[in-house]
Design a protein around this motif. Structure first.
Motif, PDB file in Angstrom:
ATOM      1  N   VAL A 204       0.827  -1.209   0.000  1.00  0.00           N
ATOM      2  CA  VAL A 204       0.000   0.000   0.000  1.00  0.00           C
ATOM      3  C   VAL A 204       0.864   1.264   0.000  1.00  0.00           C
ATOM      4  CG1 VAL A 204      -1.712   1.335   1.275  1.00  0.00           C
ATOM      5  CG2 VAL A 204      -1.902  -1.160   1.168  1.00  0.00           C
ATOM      6  N   VAL A 205       0.522   2.165  -0.899  1.00  0.00           N
ATOM      7  CA  VAL A 205       1.183   3.477  -0.958  1.00  0.00           C
ATOM      8  C   VAL A 205       0.115   4.555  -0.761  1.00  0.00           C
ATOM      9  CG1 VAL A 205       2.530   5.100  -2.352  1.00  0.00           C
ATOM     10  CG2 VAL A 205       2.945   2.627  -2.558  1.00  0.00           C
ATOM     11  N   LEU A 206       0.288   5.385   0.262  1.00  0.00           N
ATOM     12  CA  LEU A 206      -0.670   6.443   0.566  1.00  0.00           C
ATOM     13  C   LEU A 206      -0.038   7.812   0.345  1.00  0.00           C
ATOM     14  CD1 LEU A 206      -3.370   7.494   1.796  1.00  0.00           C
ATOM     15  CD2 LEU A 206      -2.269   7.311   4.051  1.00  0.00           C
ATOM     16  N   PHE A 207      -0.732   8.663  -0.401  1.00  0.00           N
ATOM     17  CA  PHE A 207      -0.316  10.045  -0.618  1.00  0.00           C
ATOM     18  C   PHE A 207      -1.171  10.931   0.276  1.00  0.00           C
ATOM     19  CE2 PHE A 207       0.915   7.717  -4.299  1.00  0.00           C
ATOM     20  CZ  PHE A 207       2.006   8.363  -4.883  1.00  0.00           C
ATOM     21  N   THR A 208      -0.563  11.630   1.246  1.00  0.00           N
ATOM     22  CA  THR A 208      -1.332  12.418   2.197  1.00  0.00           C
ATOM     23  C   THR A 208      -0.489  13.520   2.827  1.00  0.00           C
ATOM     24  OG1 THR A 208      -2.698  12.300   4.199  1.00  0.00           O
ATOM     25  CG2 THR A 208      -0.775  10.867   4.097  1.00  0.00           C
ATOM     26  N   SER A 209      -1.165  14.557   3.313  1.00  0.00           N
ATOM     27  CA  SER A 209      -0.467  15.624   4.043  1.00  0.00           C
ATOM     28  C   SER A 209      -0.456  15.341   5.543  1.00  0.00           C
ATOM     29  CB  SER A 209      -1.147  16.970   3.778  1.00  0.00           C
ATOM     30  OG  SER A 209      -2.451  16.978   4.335  1.00  0.00           O
ATOM     31  N   SER A 210      -1.199  14.311   5.956  1.00  0.00           N
ATOM     32  CA  SER A 210      -1.288  13.978   7.375  1.00  0.00           C
ATOM     33  C   SER A 210       0.052  13.483   7.914  1.00  0.00           C
ATOM     34  CB  SER A 210      -2.358  12.905   7.604  1.00  0.00           C
ATOM     35  OG  SER A 210      -2.355  12.482   8.959  1.00  0.00           O
ATOM     36  N   LYS A 211       0.366  13.886   9.132  1.00  0.00           N
ATOM     37  CA  LYS A 211       1.606  13.443   9.772  1.00  0.00           C
ATOM     38  C   LYS A 211       1.316  12.397  10.855  1.00  0.00           C
ATOM     39  CE  LYS A 211       3.900  17.888   8.939  1.00  0.00           C
ATOM     40  NZ  LYS A 211       4.742  17.367   7.853  1.00  0.00           N
ATOM     41  N   ASP A 212       0.119  11.821  10.792  1.00  0.00           N
ATOM     42  CA  ASP A 212      -0.274  10.791  11.759  1.00  0.00           C
ATOM     43  C   ASP A 212       0.630   9.563  11.602  1.00  0.00           C
ATOM     44  OD1 ASP A 212      -1.473   8.925  13.377  1.00  0.00           O
ATOM     45  OD2 ASP A 212      -3.509   9.289  12.645  1.00  0.00           O
ATOM     46  N   LYS A 213       1.397   9.276  12.631  1.00  0.00           N
ATOM     47  CA  LYS A 213       2.346   8.157  12.581  1.00  0.00           C
ATOM     48  C   LYS A 213       1.651   6.806  12.415  1.00  0.00           C
ATOM     49  CE  LYS A 213       5.868  10.537  15.329  1.00  0.00           C
ATOM     50  NZ  LYS A 213       6.684  10.498  16.576  1.00  0.00           N
ATOM     51  N   LYS A 214       0.395   6.730  12.805  1.00  0.00           N
ATOM     52  CA  LYS A 214      -0.344   5.465  12.692  1.00  0.00           C
ATOM     53  C   LYS A 214      -0.511   5.042  11.234  1.00  0.00           C
ATOM     54  CE  LYS A 214      -2.959   6.031  17.001  1.00  0.00           C
ATOM     55  NZ  LYS A 214      -4.323   6.148  17.607  1.00  0.00           N
ATOM     56  N   LEU A 215      -0.533   6.036  10.328  1.00  0.00           N
ATOM     57  CA  LEU A 215      -0.701   5.714   8.911  1.00  0.00           C
ATOM     58  C   LEU A 215       0.491   4.922   8.376  1.00  0.00           C
ATOM     59  CD1 LEU A 215      -2.184   9.097   7.604  1.00  0.00           C
ATOM     60  CD2 LEU A 215      -3.408   6.944   8.003  1.00  0.00           C
ATOM     61  N   LYS A 216       1.671   5.193   8.921  1.00  0.00           N
ATOM     62  CA  LYS A 216       2.862   4.471   8.469  1.00  0.00           C
ATOM     63  C   LYS A 216       2.821   3.000   8.875  1.00  0.00           C
ATOM     64  CE  LYS A 216       5.928   8.477   8.345  1.00  0.00           C
ATOM     65  NZ  LYS A 216       7.210   9.085   8.796  1.00  0.00           N
ATOM     66  N   GLU A 217       2.037   2.703   9.902  1.00  0.00           N
ATOM     67  CA  GLU A 217       1.922   1.320  10.371  1.00  0.00           C
ATOM     68  C   GLU A 217       1.053   0.472   9.455  1.00  0.00           C
ATOM     69  OE1 GLU A 217       0.417   1.543  14.319  1.00  0.00           O
ATOM     70  OE2 GLU A 217       2.110   2.738  15.084  1.00  0.00           O
ATOM     71  N   ILE A 218       0.178   1.131   8.656  1.00  0.00           N
ATOM     72  CA  ILE A 218      -0.719   0.365   7.780  1.00  0.00           C
ATOM     73  C   ILE A 218      -0.346   0.513   6.302  1.00  0.00           C
ATOM     74  CG2 ILE A 218      -2.646   0.520   9.398  1.00  0.00           C
ATOM     75  CD1 ILE A 218      -3.792   2.774   7.647  1.00  0.00           C
ATOM     76  N   CYS A 219       0.784   1.176   6.035  1.00  0.00           N
ATOM     77  CA  CYS A 219       1.209   1.387   4.648  1.00  0.00           C
ATOM     78  C   CYS A 219       2.664   0.980   4.461  1.00  0.00           C
ATOM     79  CB  CYS A 219       1.067   2.861   4.267  1.00  0.00           C
ATOM     80  SG  CYS A 219      -0.597   3.517   4.421  1.00  0.00           S
ATOM     81  N   ASP A 220       3.006   0.614   3.245  1.00  0.00           N
ATOM     82  CA  ASP A 220       4.402   0.339   2.923  1.00  0.00           C
ATOM     83  C   ASP A 220       5.141   1.635   2.627  1.00  0.00           C
ATOM     84  OD1 ASP A 220       4.697  -2.825   2.478  1.00  0.00           O
ATOM     85  OD2 ASP A 220       2.712  -2.182   1.818  1.00  0.00           O
ATOM     86  N   GLU A 221       4.427   2.594   2.063  1.00  0.00           N
ATOM     87  CA  GLU A 221       5.000   3.906   1.770  1.00  0.00           C
ATOM     88  C   GLU A 221       3.955   4.976   2.077  1.00  0.00           C
ATOM     89  OE1 GLU A 221       8.036   4.615   0.598  1.00  0.00           O
ATOM     90  OE2 GLU A 221       8.767   2.836  -0.453  1.00  0.00           O
ATOM     91  N   VAL A 222       4.363   6.027   2.773  1.00  0.00           N
ATOM     92  CA  VAL A 222       3.519   7.204   2.952  1.00  0.00           C
ATOM     93  C   VAL A 222       4.243   8.366   2.285  1.00  0.00           C
ATOM     94  CG1 VAL A 222       2.478   8.829   4.561  1.00  0.00           C
ATOM     95  CG2 VAL A 222       2.487   6.386   5.100  1.00  0.00           C
ATOM     96  N   VAL A 223       3.644   8.886   1.218  1.00  0.00           N
ATOM     97  CA  VAL A 223       4.242   9.998   0.479  1.00  0.00           C
ATOM     98  C   VAL A 223       3.664  11.295   1.026  1.00  0.00           C
ATOM     99  CG1 VAL A 223       4.606  11.040  -1.780  1.00  0.00           C
ATOM    100  CG2 VAL A 223       4.434   8.537  -1.573  1.00  0.00           C
ATOM    101  N   GLU A 224       4.545  12.132   1.571  1.00  0.00           N
ATOM    102  CA  GLU A 224       4.070  13.380   2.184  1.00  0.00           C
ATOM    103  C   GLU A 224       3.705  14.409   1.119  1.00  0.00           C
ATOM    104  OE1 GLU A 224       5.327  16.596   5.665  1.00  0.00           O
ATOM    105  OE2 GLU A 224       6.664  14.914   5.171  1.00  0.00           O
ATOM    106  N   VAL A 225       2.507  14.944   1.243  1.00  0.00           N
ATOM    107  CA  VAL A 225       1.968  15.895   0.274  1.00  0.00           C
ATOM    108  C   VAL A 225       2.014  17.300   0.864  1.00  0.00           C
ATOM    109  CG1 VAL A 225      -0.110  16.569  -0.999  1.00  0.00           C
ATOM    110  CG2 VAL A 225       0.462  14.151  -0.735  1.00  0.00           C
ATOM    111  N   ALA A 226       2.401  18.278   0.059  1.00  0.00           N
ATOM    112  CA  ALA A 226       2.444  19.675   0.514  1.00  0.00           C
ATOM    113  C   ALA A 226       1.040  20.145   0.864  1.00  0.00           C
ATOM    114  CB  ALA A 226       3.047  20.553  -0.577  1.00  0.00           C
ATOM    115  N   TYR A 227       0.974  21.018   1.854  1.00  0.00           N
ATOM    116  CA  TYR A 227      -0.344  21.453   2.338  1.00  0.00           C
ATOM    117  C   TYR A 227      -0.316  22.921   2.736  1.00  0.00           C
ATOM    118  CZ  TYR A 227      -4.585  21.577   5.192  1.00  0.00           C
ATOM    119  OH  TYR A 227      -5.810  21.902   5.714  1.00  0.00           O
TER     120      TYR A 227
END
Length: 277
Positions: A204-227
Protein backbone atom coordinates in the motif's frame (compact mmCIF):
# COMPACT_ATOMS: atom_id res chain seq x y z
CA UNK A 1 3.87 63.62 -14.28
CA UNK A 2 3.41 59.84 -14.45
CA UNK A 3 5.35 57.63 -12.11
CA UNK A 4 8.50 56.44 -13.91
CA UNK A 5 8.86 59.59 -16.12
CA UNK A 6 10.62 62.05 -13.77
CA UNK A 7 14.12 61.68 -15.25
CA UNK A 8 12.92 61.95 -18.85
CA UNK A 9 10.85 64.97 -17.84
CA UNK A 10 13.98 66.70 -16.52
CA UNK A 11 15.79 65.92 -19.78
CA UNK A 12 12.93 67.48 -21.77
CA UNK A 13 12.97 70.62 -19.58
CA UNK A 14 16.73 71.07 -20.07
CA UNK A 15 16.77 70.10 -23.75
CA UNK A 16 16.94 73.64 -25.25
CA UNK A 17 19.90 74.54 -23.03
CA UNK A 18 21.96 71.57 -24.23
CA UNK A 19 24.69 71.67 -26.86
CA UNK A 20 24.36 69.60 -30.06
CA UNK A 21 26.41 66.73 -28.64
CA UNK A 22 24.49 66.87 -25.36
CA UNK A 23 21.21 66.82 -27.26
CA UNK A 24 22.41 63.63 -28.96
CA UNK A 25 22.80 62.11 -25.50
CA UNK A 26 19.36 63.43 -24.52
CA UNK A 27 17.76 61.91 -27.62
CA UNK A 28 19.25 58.52 -26.76
CA UNK A 29 17.87 58.49 -23.21
CA UNK A 30 14.48 59.89 -24.25
CA UNK A 31 13.97 57.25 -26.93
CA UNK A 32 15.38 54.35 -24.92
CA UNK A 33 12.81 51.84 -23.60
CA UNK A 34 14.86 49.30 -21.64
CA UNK A 35 17.57 49.08 -19.00
CA UNK A 36 20.96 48.22 -20.49
CA UNK A 37 24.62 49.14 -20.02
CA UNK A 38 24.53 52.86 -19.17
CA UNK A 39 28.13 53.09 -17.96
CA UNK A 40 29.89 56.26 -19.05
CA UNK A 41 32.50 54.23 -20.94
CA UNK A 42 29.87 52.29 -22.91
CA UNK A 43 27.61 55.29 -23.69
CA UNK A 44 30.51 57.55 -24.69
CA UNK A 45 31.70 54.90 -27.15
CA UNK A 46 28.16 54.24 -28.41
CA UNK A 47 27.30 57.92 -28.98
CA UNK A 48 30.79 59.13 -29.97
CA UNK A 49 30.95 61.69 -27.17
CA UNK A 50 33.40 62.20 -24.32
CA UNK A 51 32.71 61.16 -20.75
CA UNK A 52 33.02 64.85 -19.86
CA UNK A 53 30.08 65.55 -22.18
CA UNK A 54 28.01 63.00 -20.30
CA UNK A 55 28.89 64.69 -17.02
CA UNK A 56 27.91 68.16 -18.33
CA UNK A 57 24.66 66.71 -19.76
CA UNK A 58 23.73 65.21 -16.39
CA UNK A 59 24.45 68.43 -14.48
CA UNK A 60 22.38 70.53 -16.91
CA UNK A 61 19.49 68.11 -16.27
CA UNK A 62 19.70 68.87 -12.56
CA UNK A 63 21.88 66.01 -11.27
CA UNK A 64 25.19 66.15 -9.37
CA UNK A 65 26.83 64.04 -12.04
CA UNK A 66 26.36 61.28 -14.60
CA UNK A 67 26.39 58.51 -12.01
CA UNK A 68 23.45 60.02 -10.12
CA UNK A 69 21.62 60.56 -13.41
CA UNK A 70 21.97 56.87 -14.37
CA UNK A 71 20.85 55.77 -10.89
CA UNK A 72 17.66 57.83 -11.09
CA UNK A 73 17.06 56.91 -14.73
CA UNK A 74 17.18 53.16 -13.94
CA UNK A 75 15.05 53.69 -10.82
CA UNK A 76 12.35 55.29 -12.99
CA UNK A 77 12.24 52.15 -15.13
CA UNK A 78 11.86 49.92 -12.08
CA UNK A 79 9.09 52.14 -10.71
CA UNK A 80 7.31 52.07 -14.07
CA UNK A 81 7.24 48.30 -14.36
CA UNK A 82 6.25 47.88 -10.71
CA UNK A 83 3.35 50.27 -11.28
CA UNK A 84 2.43 48.48 -14.51
CA UNK A 85 2.36 45.13 -12.73
CA UNK A 86 0.26 46.54 -9.90
CA UNK A 87 -2.26 47.88 -12.39
CA UNK A 88 -2.47 44.69 -14.42
CA UNK A 89 -2.54 42.22 -11.53
CA UNK A 90 -5.16 42.70 -8.84
CA UNK A 91 -4.67 41.81 -5.17
CA UNK A 92 -6.90 38.78 -5.67
CA UNK A 93 -4.87 37.47 -8.61
CA UNK A 94 -1.63 38.17 -6.75
CA UNK A 95 -2.92 36.20 -3.76
CA UNK A 96 -3.72 33.18 -5.96
CA UNK A 97 -0.29 33.42 -7.57
CA UNK A 98 1.37 33.48 -4.14
CA UNK A 99 -0.57 30.39 -3.04
CA UNK A 100 0.54 28.49 -6.15
CA UNK A 101 4.13 29.57 -5.60
CA UNK A 102 4.02 28.54 -1.92
CA UNK A 103 2.51 25.13 -2.64
CA UNK A 104 5.00 24.40 -5.44
CA UNK A 105 7.98 25.32 -3.28
CA UNK A 106 6.69 23.13 -0.44
CA UNK A 107 5.85 20.26 -2.80
CA UNK A 108 9.32 20.07 -4.32
CA UNK A 109 11.01 20.51 -0.95
CA UNK A 110 9.14 17.46 0.34
CA UNK A 111 9.91 15.15 -2.58
CA UNK A 112 11.94 12.09 -1.59
CA UNK A 113 13.75 11.05 -4.76
CA UNK A 114 14.56 7.55 -3.49
CA UNK A 115 10.93 7.03 -2.54
CA UNK A 116 9.77 8.09 -6.02
CA UNK A 117 12.21 5.59 -7.56
CA UNK A 118 10.93 2.78 -5.32
CA UNK A 119 7.28 3.43 -6.14
CA UNK A 120 8.02 3.76 -9.85
CA UNK A 121 9.88 0.45 -9.73
CA UNK A 122 6.96 -1.26 -7.97
CA UNK A 123 4.56 0.08 -10.59
CA UNK A 124 6.81 -1.24 -13.36
CA UNK A 125 7.12 -4.69 -11.81
CA UNK A 126 3.60 -5.37 -10.54
CA UNK A 127 1.79 -8.37 -12.06
CA UNK A 128 -1.70 -7.23 -11.13
CA UNK A 129 -4.07 -4.40 -11.94
CA UNK A 130 -3.21 -1.38 -9.80
CA UNK A 131 -6.28 0.10 -8.05
CA UNK A 132 -6.03 3.78 -7.17
CA UNK A 133 -8.38 5.00 -4.42
CA UNK A 134 -9.55 8.58 -4.02
CA UNK A 135 -12.65 10.49 -2.96
CA UNK A 136 -13.70 14.05 -3.79
CA UNK A 137 -10.85 16.16 -5.14
CA UNK A 138 -8.48 13.25 -4.54
CA UNK A 139 -10.73 11.21 -6.79
CA UNK A 140 -10.00 13.62 -9.64
CA UNK A 141 -6.31 12.89 -9.17
CA UNK A 142 -7.00 9.14 -9.14
CA UNK A 143 -8.72 9.44 -12.52
CA UNK A 144 -5.88 11.58 -13.88
CA UNK A 145 -3.44 8.94 -12.64
CA UNK A 146 -5.33 6.24 -14.52
CA UNK A 147 -5.42 8.28 -17.72
CA UNK A 148 -1.72 9.20 -17.62
CA UNK A 149 -0.29 5.85 -16.63
CA UNK A 150 -2.59 3.74 -18.78
CA UNK A 151 -1.13 5.53 -21.80
CA UNK A 152 2.24 4.09 -20.81
CA UNK A 153 0.87 0.56 -20.64
CA UNK A 154 0.15 0.25 -16.92
CA UNK A 155 -2.88 -1.86 -16.02
CA UNK A 156 -4.53 0.60 -13.63
CA UNK A 157 -8.04 1.51 -12.51
CA UNK A 158 -9.19 4.57 -10.59
CA UNK A 159 -11.86 3.83 -7.98
CA UNK A 160 -13.69 6.85 -6.59
CA UNK A 161 -16.95 5.39 -5.27
CA UNK A 162 -16.93 4.56 -1.55
CA UNK A 163 -18.61 1.15 -1.92
CA UNK A 164 -16.42 0.16 -4.86
CA UNK A 165 -13.29 1.14 -2.91
CA UNK A 166 -14.36 -1.03 0.03
CA UNK A 167 -15.19 -4.00 -2.20
CA UNK A 168 -11.96 -3.74 -4.16
CA UNK A 169 -9.89 -3.65 -0.96
CA UNK A 170 -11.52 -6.86 0.24
CA UNK A 171 -10.65 -8.63 -3.04
CA UNK A 172 -7.08 -7.50 -3.78
CA UNK A 173 -4.55 -10.30 -4.16
CA UNK A 174 -1.46 -10.88 -2.07
CA UNK A 175 1.51 -9.12 -3.64
CA UNK A 176 -0.62 -6.61 -5.54
CA UNK A 177 0.00 -2.87 -5.35
CA UNK A 178 -2.62 -0.39 -4.08
CA UNK A 179 -2.31 3.39 -4.30
CA UNK A 180 -4.50 5.78 -2.30
CA UNK A 181 -4.91 9.55 -2.31
CA UNK A 182 -6.21 11.41 0.73
CA UNK A 183 -4.96 14.94 1.34
CA UNK A 184 -6.33 15.05 4.88
CA UNK A 185 -5.51 11.43 5.70
CA UNK A 186 -8.87 11.18 7.48
CA UNK A 187 -11.18 9.98 4.69
CA UNK A 188 -12.65 6.99 6.56
CA UNK A 189 -13.50 4.75 3.61
CA UNK A 190 -10.03 5.22 2.12
CA UNK A 191 -8.17 4.59 5.38
CA UNK A 192 -10.34 1.58 6.28
CA UNK A 193 -9.86 0.16 2.81
CA UNK A 194 -6.07 0.43 2.75
CA UNK A 195 -6.06 -1.31 6.14
CA UNK A 196 -8.08 -4.13 4.60
CA UNK A 197 -5.88 -4.27 1.50
CA UNK A 198 -2.79 -4.49 3.71
CA UNK A 199 -4.36 -7.33 5.70
CA UNK A 200 -4.91 -9.16 2.40
CA UNK A 201 -1.19 -8.95 1.63
CA UNK A 202 -1.18 -6.01 -0.76
CA UNK A 203 1.54 -3.39 -0.81
CA UNK A 204 0.00 0.00 0.00
CA UNK A 205 1.18 3.48 -0.96
CA UNK A 206 -0.67 6.44 0.57
CA UNK A 207 -0.32 10.05 -0.62
CA UNK A 208 -1.33 12.42 2.20
CA UNK A 209 -0.47 15.62 4.04
CA UNK A 210 -1.29 13.98 7.37
CA UNK A 211 1.61 13.44 9.77
CA UNK A 212 -0.27 10.79 11.76
CA UNK A 213 2.35 8.16 12.58
CA UNK A 214 -0.34 5.47 12.69
CA UNK A 215 -0.70 5.71 8.91
CA UNK A 216 2.86 4.47 8.47
CA UNK A 217 1.92 1.32 10.37
CA UNK A 218 -0.72 0.36 7.78
CA UNK A 219 1.21 1.39 4.65
CA UNK A 220 4.40 0.34 2.92
CA UNK A 221 5.00 3.91 1.77
CA UNK A 222 3.52 7.20 2.95
CA UNK A 223 4.24 10.00 0.48
CA UNK A 224 4.07 13.38 2.18
CA UNK A 225 1.97 15.90 0.27
CA UNK A 226 2.44 19.68 0.51
CA UNK A 227 -0.34 21.45 2.34
CA UNK A 228 -1.61 25.00 2.88
CA UNK A 229 -4.22 25.91 5.46
CA UNK A 230 -7.74 25.48 4.06
CA UNK A 231 -6.29 23.69 1.01
CA UNK A 232 -8.64 20.72 1.19
CA UNK A 233 -11.69 23.01 1.27
CA UNK A 234 -10.73 24.55 -2.07
CA UNK A 235 -11.24 28.11 -0.78
CA UNK A 236 -7.73 29.14 -1.83
CA UNK A 237 -6.59 27.09 -4.84
CA UNK A 238 -7.57 23.70 -6.27
CA UNK A 239 -6.86 21.24 -3.44
CA UNK A 240 -5.56 18.56 -5.78
CA UNK A 241 -2.67 20.68 -7.07
CA UNK A 242 -0.12 19.26 -4.60
CA UNK A 243 -1.10 15.72 -5.55
CA UNK A 244 -0.84 16.52 -9.25
CA UNK A 245 2.72 17.77 -8.77
CA UNK A 246 3.69 14.44 -7.20
CA UNK A 247 1.86 12.59 -9.94
CA UNK A 248 3.97 14.35 -12.56
CA UNK A 249 7.20 13.54 -10.73
CA UNK A 250 6.22 9.88 -10.31
CA UNK A 251 5.11 9.70 -13.96
CA UNK A 252 8.52 10.93 -15.09
CA UNK A 253 10.33 8.35 -12.95
CA UNK A 254 8.03 5.60 -14.20
CA UNK A 255 8.59 6.58 -17.83
CA UNK A 256 12.37 6.67 -17.31
CA UNK A 257 12.24 3.05 -16.14
CA UNK A 258 12.43 1.22 -19.51
CA UNK A 259 11.54 4.33 -21.48
CA UNK A 260 11.76 2.63 -24.91
CA UNK A 261 9.12 0.04 -24.00
CA UNK A 262 6.85 2.66 -22.42
CA UNK A 263 7.27 5.01 -25.38
CA UNK A 264 6.09 2.21 -27.69
CA UNK A 265 3.09 1.60 -25.43
CA UNK A 266 2.33 5.31 -25.50
CA UNK A 267 2.36 5.35 -29.30
CA UNK A 268 0.02 2.35 -29.44
CA UNK A 269 -2.50 3.87 -27.02
CA UNK A 270 -2.48 7.15 -28.95
CA UNK A 271 -3.04 5.23 -32.19
CA UNK A 272 -6.01 3.48 -30.63
CA UNK A 273 -7.53 6.84 -29.70
CA UNK A 274 -7.23 8.04 -33.28
CA UNK A 275 -9.20 5.12 -34.76
CA UNK A 276 -12.41 6.35 -36.37
CA UNK A 277 -15.45 4.08 -36.23
Amino acid sequence: MAKGDSTKHKIEEAYTSLTKSEQGVADYFLENTAISDFSSKHISTLLYVSEATLSRFAKKCGFKGYREFVYMYELDFKDYFTEKEEKEISDITRSVRKNYKDIMVKAFDLIDEDQMRRIASRLSNTEYTVPVYGMGSSGYVAREFQLRFMRLGLDVIAITDSQMIAMNASLVKRGSLVLAFSISGTTKVVIDSIKKAKQNGARVVLFTSSKDKKLKEICDEVVEVAYLSELETGTKISPQISLLILLDVLYTYYFANDSYFKAEKYKRTLSALEIKI
